[in-house]
Design an enzyme around this catalytic site. Sequence first.
Site, PDB file in Angstrom:
ATOM      1  N   GLU A 202     147.407 -78.284   6.800  1.00  0.00           N
ATOM      2  CA  GLU A 202     148.211 -77.428   7.670  1.00  0.00           C
ATOM      3  C   GLU A 202     147.603 -77.301   9.067  1.00  0.00           C
ATOM      4  OE1 GLU A 202     148.004 -76.820   4.241  1.00  0.00           O
ATOM      5  OE2 GLU A 202     150.003 -77.684   4.359  1.00  0.00           O
ATOM      6  N   ASN A 286     150.086 -83.264   1.524  1.00  0.00           N
ATOM      7  CA  ASN A 286     151.296 -83.394   2.336  1.00  0.00           C
ATOM      8  C   ASN A 286     150.993 -84.043   3.683  1.00  0.00           C
ATOM      9  OD1 ASN A 286     149.969 -80.644   2.793  1.00  0.00           O
ATOM     10  ND2 ASN A 286     151.257 -80.837   4.614  1.00  0.00           N
ATOM     11  N   ASP A 328     156.633 -80.189   1.792  1.00  0.00           N
ATOM     12  CA  ASP A 328     155.225 -79.830   1.545  1.00  0.00           C
ATOM     13  C   ASP A 328     154.839 -80.076   0.093  1.00  0.00           C
ATOM     14  OD1 ASP A 328     152.616 -78.849   2.167  1.00  0.00           O
ATOM     15  OD2 ASP A 328     153.153 -76.937   1.252  1.00  0.00           O
TER      16      ASP A 328
END
Lengths: 603, 603
Positions: A202, A286, A328
């Site tokens: 992220e 991801n 994700d």
Amino acid sequence: MLAGTLLLAGCERKPGPATAPRHAAPAASATGATASIPPEDGQWTMPAKDYASTRFSGLDEINASNVQNLKVAFTLSTGVNKGHEAAPLVVGSTMYVVTPYPNDLYALDLTKPGAPAKWKYSPNPSPSSQGVACCDVVNRGVAFAGGKVILNTLDGYTVAVDAGTGKEAWRTRLGDINKGETITMAPLVVHDKVLVGDSGGEFGVRGWLQALDVDSGKPVWKAYHTGPDKDVLIGADFKPYYAMDKGKDLGVASWPPDAWKIGGGTTWGWISYDPELNLIYYGTGNPGPWNAEQRPGDNKWTSGLFARNPDTGAAKWFYQLNPHDVHDYDAINETLLLEVPIDGRMRKVAARAERNGYLYLIDRATGQVLSADPYANVNSSRGVDLKTGRLNINSEKVPQLGKVIRDICPTASGSKDWNPSAFSPRTGLLYIPHENLCMDWENLEANYISGTPYVGAEVRMKAGPGGNRGAFTAWDPVRRAIAWEAKEDLPLWSGALVTAGDVVFYGTMDGWFKALDARSGKPLWQFKCASGIIGQPIAYRGPDGHEYVAVLAGVGGWAGAIVSADLDPRDPTAALGFVGAMADLKQKTTAGGVLYVFSLPGR
Amino acid sequence: MLAGTLLLAGCERKPGPATAPRHAAPAASATGATASIPPEDGQWTMPAKDYASTRFSGLDEINASNVQNLKVAFTLSTGVNKGHEAAPLVVGSTMYVVTPYPNDLYALDLTKPGAPAKWKYSPNPSPSSQGVACCDVVNRGVAFAGGKVILNTLDGYTVAVDAGTGKEAWRTRLGDINKGETITMAPLVVHDKVLVGDSGGEFGVRGWLQALDVDSGKPVWKAYHTGPDKDVLIGADFKPYYAMDKGKDLGVASWPPDAWKIGGGTTWGWISYDPELNLIYYGTGNPGPWNAEQRPGDNKWTSGLFARNPDTGAAKWFYQLNPHDVHDYDAINETLLLEVPIDGRMRKVAARAERNGYLYLIDRATGQVLSADPYANVNSSRGVDLKTGRLNINSEKVPQLGKVIRDICPTASGSKDWNPSAFSPRTGLLYIPHENLCMDWENLEANYISGTPYVGAEVRMKAGPGGNRGAFTAWDPVRRAIAWEAKEDLPLWSGALVTAGDVVFYGTMDGWFKALDARSGKPLWQFKCASGIIGQPIAYRGPDGHEYVAVLAGVGGWAGAIVSADLDPRDPTAALGFVGAMADLKQKTTAGGVLYVFSLPGR
């Protein structure tokens, strides 16, 4: 072709956008799946118990007929109010317990239950690392090898500690927190290599797996999960099964220019090892950012499964579970190495309960998908094309910029997240602790600034169909169907343990530690721990010869961040949307890290 | 005169600077001490159990013959890593648990053991209050009255919360943290008054006790512990027993000019109540600063025992246990209201195990000291003159400016600190959890700056004679001698509980919760809690009709600040010298607040 003419696994069994798993009567284990499990020695020396990652204990003193007498033998506070995801290890008569940041490591002498720790090792990670941990400051466990305990720290180091004295043997810096790189996974030692991957999908990091020499900590090889083939350690041996995974430098070509440099594909989950094939199996995270409109292409080698030679790192095959992932759906979940009878023949498979909601059986040698069946509620895709290997995305559920796409199932956290399943060769069943959540998702423009979140999505999670936010599912990999299922109010974020006593154990986020009959799912016993449970239960034989079961309580993690980070329940988008589904958790549990060790009375 | 011609109680029994207690065979309870205890109703509605502060439970399902089967029924993390000194309360089928700062209050439905709290009330005290808490941010418990739970907050408020809903009924500000005033004691409700005192004796505050109207929270009376008689509520009814406590405005006259305004005498301990005499009993804290050379005089009304009318606050008598205290011997310990046969006559006494090391029996009506015997190792004084009431200070152990006075016993924290004793009318014994520490002390010049420490001493504590830093002592108040004693490695900082099952319970700072035979001291059972125990155990009858025992684990407090405040073990003067005696505590326990509830199997 497998399963007759069913080329499109999963949704073919039920029409409409939401696919649902079949149910089956419990399987007879004699004709069912099995696994190569070393003889039980009463220890628990790696988080997954064995290289096949079965989390099966061969101990049977605690069994379905006496587990209701289980009692707390002793407890230990870690003093850390963050999510405790680690499995304790038991080596000889010592238990090793690692905490979330600050990653303190305790060695407990099991010959003196409840005595002070023999030693405590504090790696003192940089406090700044807390700021770049996407989803609580967790740690999923340590490894043991050659008289050393191997520990990853949130601030990106791998450390070896002498198991007898707690003295640091070596310390190697692998990650750079200034770029958002942290380490939360448990290392795995194969031969003389310590295998470690990074977290930070992220934050626009570039994912990798590294091997360090177990004696010196010196880096031996490093395989990136984006970029040119040479960086990915893709060479002459690389033989992916599907056309979609073949081609030169796909880790560059399947991205917009330079996007692979900040493309994620981290390794914060589990590694398994097949000694016969000499291959490790692990998945990649991801692609970044979540907003997939910013990264057209398949985004190799994110969200897929690698098979590699552990000695050289050379990739053997790769299978992209979620090409161009839009939801994700990291592929970092555990890989259970099973032998499953398929079409009359025992196949060596990698069994994976994926975040995207499918239970994959994949040929371990080739990467061929043998089956992919939904084990939970799925509408984000319509099954897997077994011919091409490609996940068939439901176009109605693809996030868009400036538009809220509603009721996508499963959520970004998946039908199951990192928390590992277990497998019993006695029942032939897989035990899957998982979630039943859906989400609304709106893409936003993400801008990359080193060391800051790089997400580009506003997400709101909520309970899935039926209202139960979690389930503990016993899955029959032969019949490719649910054997039994225990619904849970809260998402399950703990690991599963199954024993030769035919008992399965798991914990709930409101603190119940539960034992169920492994064959029927019948609830047998439960105990209310001090805090919600997201740890991995283990079983071991104590120095007194008796069986013990241990688990760390301590709510947190992505799902429990509302408690461990004290988030405002009125903001459903907090914790990347998880607070939307967990607004009530603060009423149901409290933070706090406590080790529980259970035994039968009189022990 | 009592006890024959023994006018100087205590040291007369043993020559030399150190006095030591006598030992005696266990007493027969039939001829021994007793107390006025209401019939057992299975509840625990005030921290001391009853107004006589016996901490005796009339329940006997758990007894000396089955306590070894005790098991954990359920647990609850508070998520607070500070010292947990409070007793839970049980009213009806609800348990109330209060944490250290931030003073969260939980209501647990005991009909659903382990279920989420019915409600949680968060008073959200000012974070600044943590900076003026001398010795961890503790709270010693709540009161229950008229459908309300009454809670003191560290930042100086008293709050009433509806017991059914958790809604705040009223909130009254009593203390000023800018002056260093905090509140840590448990309130006591008598008639329609909530009685509350302040903490901050190490910050130059002026001690007081206040009464608030239980319905509205409105202040009714306030009695200071220094200053003119009118401030102290000393009037026509005031009849102290000893000449030393008689005179006009002694709260001014016994101080250097204006020193009484910053002279301490706080009320952070316990209050008992005698309904027959309609008198409350409570002690006052140390005079400030610790450096007594800066405050010549007796420093009234610090470090002494008040008897007051609870309705008006009017003082009835006062007895100064430590006139001109030179050793930080607060007199805030609990007062047990017993009836003890003395010289063939039952006397209504206030029994107090004092910080200065003596077990006092004091006539409840008059304040006359009937006896004062050392229950622990004492060399800082040579007994109490029963004629004058005056403690006979050992001049060799009086701290001085610029000189280290060595091996003073007991320490500033006393032979026993705040942690309360229990009394069983069945055995006639007092159960005293206490310390065995000595100290080196050097006076320093203290300068008063509002809201900052005002101490003037450098102290180093250490183990006392024998090396055991703690002891659990059963004291026979009739024979004035030890009945039995269990030595403990660590100082005891938990309260004691005794039950009609003839079992005593207490906890150790390394987390063992212990049950001993109340008659013999024989160890019967122990359980290792997650963190060190400094809480007050209680017993209650659950909604299922069965007996439960509960205690809060959570190390800290003054003695455990090395863990809860993560102090450096290499600085023996840290925590006002306590770290000197506790350098090993970090190796022996970990921080963490956890409620434990125990029961017999099958409950």
